[in-house]
Motif scaffolding. Structure first.
Motif, PDB file in Angstrom:
ATOM      1  N   GLU A   1       0.937  -1.330   0.012  1.00 18.73           N
ATOM      2  CA  GLU A   1      -0.038   0.073   0.036  1.00 18.73           C
ATOM      3  C   GLU A   1       0.765   1.184   0.028  1.00 18.73           C
ATOM      4  O   GLU A   1       0.384   2.414  -0.511  1.00 18.73           O
ATOM      5  N   TYR A   2       2.023   1.392   0.254  1.00 20.56           N
ATOM      6  CA  TYR A   2       3.028   2.223   0.580  1.00 20.56           C
ATOM      7  C   TYR A   2       3.847   2.732  -0.724  1.00 20.56           C
ATOM      8  O   TYR A   2       4.515   3.623  -0.703  1.00 20.56           O
TER       9      TYR A   2
ATOM     10  N   GLY B   1       0.890   6.924  -3.142  1.00 20.35           N
ATOM     11  CA  GLY B   1       0.649   7.937  -2.040  1.00 20.35           C
ATOM     12  C   GLY B   1       1.895   8.518  -1.160  1.00 20.35           C
ATOM     13  O   GLY B   1       3.039   8.177  -1.849  1.00 20.35           O
ATOM     14  N   ASN B   2       1.629   9.223  -0.301  1.00 24.35           N
ATOM     15  CA  ASN B   2       2.758  10.171   0.237  1.00 24.35           C
ATOM     16  C   ASN B   2       3.163   9.069   1.512  1.00 24.35           C
ATOM     17  O   ASN B   2       2.692   8.778   2.398  1.00 24.35           O
TER      18      ASN B   2
ATOM     19  N   LYS C   1       6.549   9.931  -2.763  1.00 16.93           N
ATOM     20  CA  LYS C   1       5.542   9.847  -3.469  1.00 16.93           C
ATOM     21  C   LYS C   1       5.344   8.920  -4.358  1.00 16.93           C
ATOM     22  O   LYS C   1       6.044   9.005  -5.429  1.00 16.93           O
TER      23      LYS C   1
ATOM     24  N   ARG D   1      -2.400  15.102   7.242  1.00 15.54           N
ATOM     25  CA  ARG D   1      -3.295  14.125   6.947  1.00 15.54           C
ATOM     26  C   ARG D   1      -3.432  13.593   5.380  1.00 15.54           C
ATOM     27  O   ARG D   1      -4.125  12.661   4.893  1.00 15.54           O
ATOM     28  N   GLU D   2      -2.264  14.291   4.544  1.00 16.87           N
ATOM     29  CA  GLU D   2      -2.159  13.863   3.305  1.00 16.87           C
ATOM     30  C   GLU D   2      -0.900  12.691   3.172  1.00 16.87           C
ATOM     31  O   GLU D   2      -0.838  12.395   2.186  1.00 16.87           O
TER      32      GLU D   2
ATOM     33  N   LYS E   1       0.214   9.081   3.802  1.00 15.29           N
ATOM     34  CA  LYS E   1      -0.307   7.966   4.068  1.00 15.29           C
ATOM     35  C   LYS E   1       0.283   6.996   5.394  1.00 15.29           C
ATOM     36  O   LYS E   1      -0.326   6.527   6.053  1.00 15.29           O
ATOM     37  N   GLY E   2       1.715   7.077   5.273  1.00 18.18           N
ATOM     38  CA  GLY E   2       2.610   6.369   6.136  1.00 18.18           C
ATOM     39  C   GLY E   2       3.884   6.881   6.585  1.00 18.18           C
ATOM     40  O   GLY E   2       4.540   7.868   5.875  1.00 18.18           O
TER      41      GLY E   2
ATOM     42  N   SER F   1      -2.729  13.471  12.623  1.00 13.77           N
ATOM     43  CA  SER F   1      -3.311  12.956  11.801  1.00 13.77           C
ATOM     44  C   SER F   1      -3.903  11.579  12.367  1.00 13.77           C
ATOM     45  O   SER F   1      -3.004  10.613  12.270  1.00 13.77           O
TER      46      SER F   1
ATOM     47  N   TYR G   1      -5.199   8.929  11.333  1.00 18.32           N
ATOM     48  CA  TYR G   1      -5.191   7.569  10.705  1.00 18.32           C
ATOM     49  C   TYR G   1      -3.747   7.400   9.827  1.00 18.32           C
ATOM     50  O   TYR G   1      -3.796   6.438   8.962  1.00 18.32           O
ATOM     51  N   VAL G   2      -2.980   8.121  10.029  1.00 16.95           N
ATOM     52  CA  VAL G   2      -1.660   7.853   9.855  1.00 16.95           C
ATOM     53  C   VAL G   2      -1.030   6.517  10.267  1.00 16.95           C
ATOM     54  O   VAL G   2      -1.343   6.291  11.354  1.00 16.95           O
TER      55      VAL G   2
END
Length: 372
Positions: A197-198, A201-202, A219, A306-307, A309-310, A344, A346-347
């Motif tokens: 998943e990583y 995204g950022n 990214k 919040r932008e 992801k991990g 964040s 949900y990070v």
């Protein structure tokens, strides 16, 4: 005999890590990056004629490394500085020569051929802190190109020419990302399923060293070019805070607490205290000091946490404290979690898949060196 090999180098502030690649085999070696300049006419004591010490000549001056340097010149050691560029430090040049000498020794042992018979051709990949990578690639490459021969006296006396072919200079953090999100299978680079998943995204990479914390943003598996930053906080910050906590509780301040951070134990005369809670408190203090820097970093990039992801936390300063195979003080990623969750909720923190966070940069550099 012409011998071709790859050499990967991570010039850390606490140690130098190298990986030698030859004939589809790799060997990772950790070297001390503390050296002592030997006085003119110095006679090496016989007891140091073993594999625990090195003596090499760089630009006409002689330097000791290992047991000889640590025991005989403890107060005169040359070591890396976190406030200077690596490509401008003498200790980096000495370490580079030591890496090449060690590579030749390993090639000789592995092939059964004497060093005098080896004509070495090296492809070299080197890691630099993100901010230095931004401005000083050419200086690092020039330092490497300028080494055309190495001169060793211990553990073996020899002088050898070296041929440097290809050079890659890469930012730390990016290599760590590849080290945890990819692996080799059947001669190919494949994604690690747990971290797939990583690869979109950022992802923020925090590399906690002895004197600094480096940060970059990835990214969609590529470096965000304006995302390189270095903060003057690191493992030394944790140690400094721990010293203050120990003085407050026990009435004295130990000179060296690196071992205390690693194990959670403090030697006080004939008594050993469990200070694992103080170690965790010191890590928490570092985390509080880091977060304003992180917020400023994100603001400078016009990003919200919040932008992201991990978060991947690597480096020697990220390790847990362990006593008798039991974690007594958590890894820095665990301590940092509550602070990042405030920004964040949900990070997530990237799973390091049981790999040593200290070695993720050199592991990932191997993948880039072989497959990029």
């Amino acid at each position: 005999m012409k011998v071709k090999a790859g050499i990967l180098i991570d010039f850390g502030n606490s140690e130098t890590r190298m990986t030698l690649l030859v004939n589809n085999k790799s060997k990772t070696i950790t070297l001390s990056n503390k050296f002592a300049a030997l006085p003119s006419g110095y006679k090496i004591p016989q007891e140091y004629n073993n594999n625990k010490s090195s003596v090499l000549c760089v630009n006409g001056a002689f330097y000791a490394n290992g047991a000889l340097a640590d025991r005989e010149f403890e107060n005169q050691l040359i070591r890396p500085s976190a406030v200077q560029l690596k490509s401008e430090q003498l200790v980096t040049e000495i370490s580079l020569n030591l890496v090449l000498i060690r590579a030749l020794l390993e090639l000789s042992i592995g092939s059964g051929i004497s060093i005098s018979e080896i004509d070495p051709y090296f492809n070299i990949s080197v890691l630099l802190p993100p901010m230095e990578h931004e401005i000083n690639i050419k200086s690092m490459e020039e330092m490497i190109r300028n080494v055309t021969s190495v001169n060793s006296y211990l553990p073996m006396e020899f002088k050898s020419s070296v041929h440097i072919e290809d050079i890659k200079i890469l930012p730390e953090g990016v290599a760590a990302f590849f080290g945890v999100c990819y692996t080799e299978k059947d001669g190919e680079l494949v994604e690690v399923e747990a971290n797939t998943e990583y690869t979109s995204g950022n992802v923020m990479i925090l590399d906690i060293g002895a004197g600094t914390t480096d940060v970059v943003m990835i990214k969609d598996t590529e470096l965000v070019l304006n995302s390189k930053e270095t903060f003057n906080l690191g493992g030394n910050t944790v140690e400094g805070q721990l010293k203050k906590l120990i003085r407050r509780k026990f009435g004295f301040m130990p000179n060296d607490v690196s071992g205390v951070v690693e194990t959670g134990e403090l030697l006080d005369g004939s008594v050993t205290h469990d200070v694992s809670e103080l170690v965790t408190e010191a890590k928490d203090m570092y985390s509080k000091m880091l977060m304003p820097h992180i917020q400023g970093y994100l603001e400078g990039m016009m990003m919200s946490m919040r932008e992201v992801k991990g978060i991947l936390v690597v480096g020697g300063g990220s390790l847990p404290s362990i006593k008798e195979d039991k974690v007594v003080s958590p890894a820095m990623s665990e301590v940092l979690t509550k602070y990042f969750k405030e920004l964040s909720p949900y990070v997530a923190f990237v799973n390091t898949e049981g790999k040593n966070p200290r070695l993720l940069n050199i592991d990932g550099l191997q993948y880039i060196h072989k497959y990029a």
